[in-house]
Design a protein around this motif. Sequence first.
Motif, PDB file in Angstrom:
ATOM      1  N   ILE A 209      31.731  59.973  54.410  1.00 43.99           N
ATOM      2  CA  ILE A 209      31.902  61.306  54.897  1.00 43.99           C
ATOM      3  C   ILE A 209      33.278  61.852  54.754  1.00 43.99           C
ATOM      4  O   ILE A 209      33.338  63.273  54.096  1.00 43.99           O
ATOM      5  N   ASP A 210      34.243  61.203  55.174  1.00 44.10           N
ATOM      6  CA  ASP A 210      35.637  61.877  54.856  1.00 44.10           C
ATOM      7  C   ASP A 210      35.834  61.901  53.540  1.00 44.10           C
ATOM      8  O   ASP A 210      36.417  62.951  53.108  1.00 44.10           O
ATOM      9  N   LEU A 211      35.699  60.598  52.780  1.00 47.60           N
ATOM     10  CA  LEU A 211      35.995  60.979  51.359  1.00 47.60           C
ATOM     11  C   LEU A 211      35.064  62.067  50.456  1.00 47.60           C
ATOM     12  O   LEU A 211      35.751  62.500  49.664  1.00 47.60           O
ATOM     13  N   LEU A 212      33.992  62.400  50.970  1.00 44.48           N
ATOM     14  CA  LEU A 212      33.150  63.153  49.995  1.00 44.48           C
ATOM     15  C   LEU A 212      33.160  64.914  50.425  1.00 44.48           C
ATOM     16  O   LEU A 212      33.242  65.623  49.927  1.00 44.48           O
ATOM     17  N   LEU A 213      33.554  64.790  51.909  1.00 43.55           N
ATOM     18  CA  LEU A 213      33.293  66.140  52.521  1.00 43.55           C
ATOM     19  C   LEU A 213      34.969  66.579  52.918  1.00 43.55           C
ATOM     20  O   LEU A 213      35.200  67.875  53.255  1.00 43.55           O
ATOM     21  N   ILE A 214      35.805  65.841  53.157  1.00 48.52           N
ATOM     22  CA  ILE A 214      36.896  66.144  53.880  1.00 48.52           C
ATOM     23  C   ILE A 214      38.229  66.064  53.066  1.00 48.52           C
ATOM     24  O   ILE A 214      39.054  66.719  52.569  1.00 48.52           O
ATOM     25  N   SER A 215      38.473  64.688  53.096  1.00 52.71           N
ATOM     26  CA  SER A 215      39.874  64.459  52.481  1.00 52.71           C
ATOM     27  C   SER A 215      39.944  64.349  51.066  1.00 52.71           C
ATOM     28  O   SER A 215      41.074  64.179  50.208  1.00 52.71           O
ATOM     29  N   GLY A 216      38.983  63.659  50.487  1.00 60.42           N
ATOM     30  CA  GLY A 216      38.841  63.307  49.081  1.00 60.42           C
ATOM     31  C   GLY A 216      39.529  62.045  48.603  1.00 60.42           C
ATOM     32  O   GLY A 216      39.526  61.625  47.422  1.00 60.42           O
ATOM     33  N   GLY A 217      39.900  61.295  49.646  1.00 61.05           N
ATOM     34  CA  GLY A 217      40.547  60.122  49.222  1.00 61.05           C
ATOM     35  C   GLY A 217      41.989  59.827  48.828  1.00 61.05           C
ATOM     36  O   GLY A 217      42.745  61.015  49.166  1.00 61.05           O
ATOM     37  N   PHE A 218      42.368  58.867  48.055  1.00 61.85           N
ATOM     38  CA  PHE A 218      43.765  58.645  47.489  1.00 61.85           C
ATOM     39  C   PHE A 218      43.710  58.055  46.277  1.00 61.85           C
ATOM     40  O   PHE A 218      42.789  57.489  45.698  1.00 61.85           O
ATOM     41  N   THR A 219      44.831  58.223  45.579  1.00 61.54           N
ATOM     42  CA  THR A 219      44.969  57.279  44.427  1.00 61.54           C
ATOM     43  C   THR A 219      45.591  56.085  44.557  1.00 61.54           C
ATOM     44  O   THR A 219      46.947  55.851  45.234  1.00 61.54           O
ATOM     45  N   LEU A 220      45.018  54.894  43.969  1.00 62.79           N
ATOM     46  CA  LEU A 220      45.654  53.633  44.379  1.00 62.79           C
ATOM     47  C   LEU A 220      46.786  53.495  43.327  1.00 62.79           C
ATOM     48  O   LEU A 220      46.619  53.704  42.043  1.00 62.79           O
ATOM     49  N   SER A 221      47.959  53.089  43.755  1.00 62.11           N
ATOM     50  CA  SER A 221      49.389  53.033  42.778  1.00 62.11           C
ATOM     51  C   SER A 221      50.137  52.006  43.348  1.00 62.11           C
ATOM     52  O   SER A 221      49.971  51.426  44.302  1.00 62.11           O
ATOM     53  N   GLY A 222      51.072  51.847  42.811  1.00 61.74           N
ATOM     54  CA  GLY A 222      52.430  51.101  43.033  1.00 61.74           C
ATOM     55  C   GLY A 222      52.957  51.313  44.400  1.00 61.74           C
ATOM     56  O   GLY A 222      53.530  50.594  45.108  1.00 61.74           O
ATOM     57  N   SER A 223      52.719  52.433  44.903  1.00 64.05           N
ATOM     58  CA  SER A 223      53.230  53.040  46.055  1.00 64.05           C
ATOM     59  C   SER A 223      52.252  52.894  47.367  1.00 64.05           C
ATOM     60  O   SER A 223      52.832  52.870  48.452  1.00 64.05           O
ATOM     61  N   THR A 224      51.122  52.951  46.923  1.00 71.94           N
ATOM     62  CA  THR A 224      49.911  52.944  48.004  1.00 71.94           C
ATOM     63  C   THR A 224      49.373  51.596  48.253  1.00 71.94           C
ATOM     64  O   THR A 224      48.952  51.168  49.475  1.00 71.94           O
ATOM     65  N   LEU A 225      49.535  50.711  47.196  1.00 77.70           N
ATOM     66  CA  LEU A 225      48.759  49.343  47.498  1.00 77.70           C
ATOM     67  C   LEU A 225      49.864  48.429  48.497  1.00 77.70           C
ATOM     68  O   LEU A 225      48.934  47.686  49.356  1.00 77.70           O
ATOM     69  N   PRO A 226      51.089  48.419  48.123  1.00 80.01           N
ATOM     70  CA  PRO A 226      51.807  47.633  49.404  1.00 80.01           C
ATOM     71  C   PRO A 226      51.507  47.886  50.787  1.00 80.01           C
ATOM     72  O   PRO A 226      51.262  46.779  51.610  1.00 80.01           O
ATOM     73  N   PRO A 227      51.592  49.106  51.195  1.00 77.54           N
ATOM     74  CA  PRO A 227      51.386  49.289  52.637  1.00 77.54           C
ATOM     75  C   PRO A 227      50.023  49.007  52.962  1.00 77.54           C
ATOM     76  O   PRO A 227      49.681  48.604  54.156  1.00 77.54           O
ATOM     77  N   LEU A 228      48.881  49.163  52.065  1.00 81.94           N
ATOM     78  CA  LEU A 228      47.637  48.851  52.551  1.00 81.94           C
ATOM     79  C   LEU A 228      47.427  47.287  52.773  1.00 81.94           C
ATOM     80  O   LEU A 228      46.859  46.752  53.454  1.00 81.94           O
TER      81      LEU A 228
END
Length: 307
Positions: A209-228
């Motif tokens: 619901i959040d992905l489709l209607l609210i936030s739109g998600g995020f882009t996986l990258s070298g800056s987002t993968l390590p914190p995940l």
Amino acid sequence: MARYANRSLALAYTGLVLTPLFWAGNAVVARGVVDSIPPVSLAFWRWVIALLLLLPLALPKVRKEWSVVRDHWPRVLVLALFSVASFNTLLYLAATTTTAINIALINSTIPIMVALLAFLLLGERTRPAQAIGIAVALTGVLMVIAQGTLGRLLSLSLSPGDLVMVAAVISWGIFSVLLRRLSIPLSAMTFLTLQIALGTALLTPVYLIDLLLISGGFTLSGSTLPPLIYVAVFPGILAYAFWNHGVWNVGPARAAIFMYLVPVFAAVLAWVFLDERLGWYHLAGGALILVGLYLTTRNAPAPQTNR
């Protein structure tokens, strides 16, 4: 037997010290990615990664204990609702509309919430030394949060995020108490894996619901993968495993006192990684918290060994 009990108790307390350290790191990371990873996405993908990391090790145990899993999964589902699915999701959501200091203040009430729920649901009474320890440790927490100034506490104001954080505290308190009350005869690895799997399943429709209607998600990258990866492994897998073991061995009320260490560790991590100043109130507050921990954990009972 006594040697095993002492070793298990030592491991429980070591894990309960590491748990707030990892959660303090979780808060620092969450603040760092608030503009690049939506809170629901951060909560959802941390558990997906954690589950993928656990499955190769856990599947043989899950298969071996499948008959027990089949009989007890509804109980684990309840626990997963209040822990994996709710607590960190609510905390991440709170961070979007309130300050870190307010989150730390509200988060520090977890021991009080757990002690209250343990009394109401389990009939566990707080000993005088434990009550004094709670008060001393809470004083230390308030000193750290207020930076040694009473006016800083008095100037705090509530926001929608504060109310969301209160809900997170209640959720974690319910989970901690039910974890002790609902005796589930599964190995630690199987229980943790089932807890994460069911919690992720509960969180999936919220994420979609959040992905489709609210936030739109995020882009996986070298800056987002390590914190995940960090939030999946340390505050995810390891912290939950340590917490489960600690609650089972020392009880929810005593284990919850270690949550007072979160703002202390957060202050130190912010000093190291964010170049924030470490003041006298951090040292004084940390000392009071350690005294409170000593008062609440001394003369601890022998651990349970039937799980």
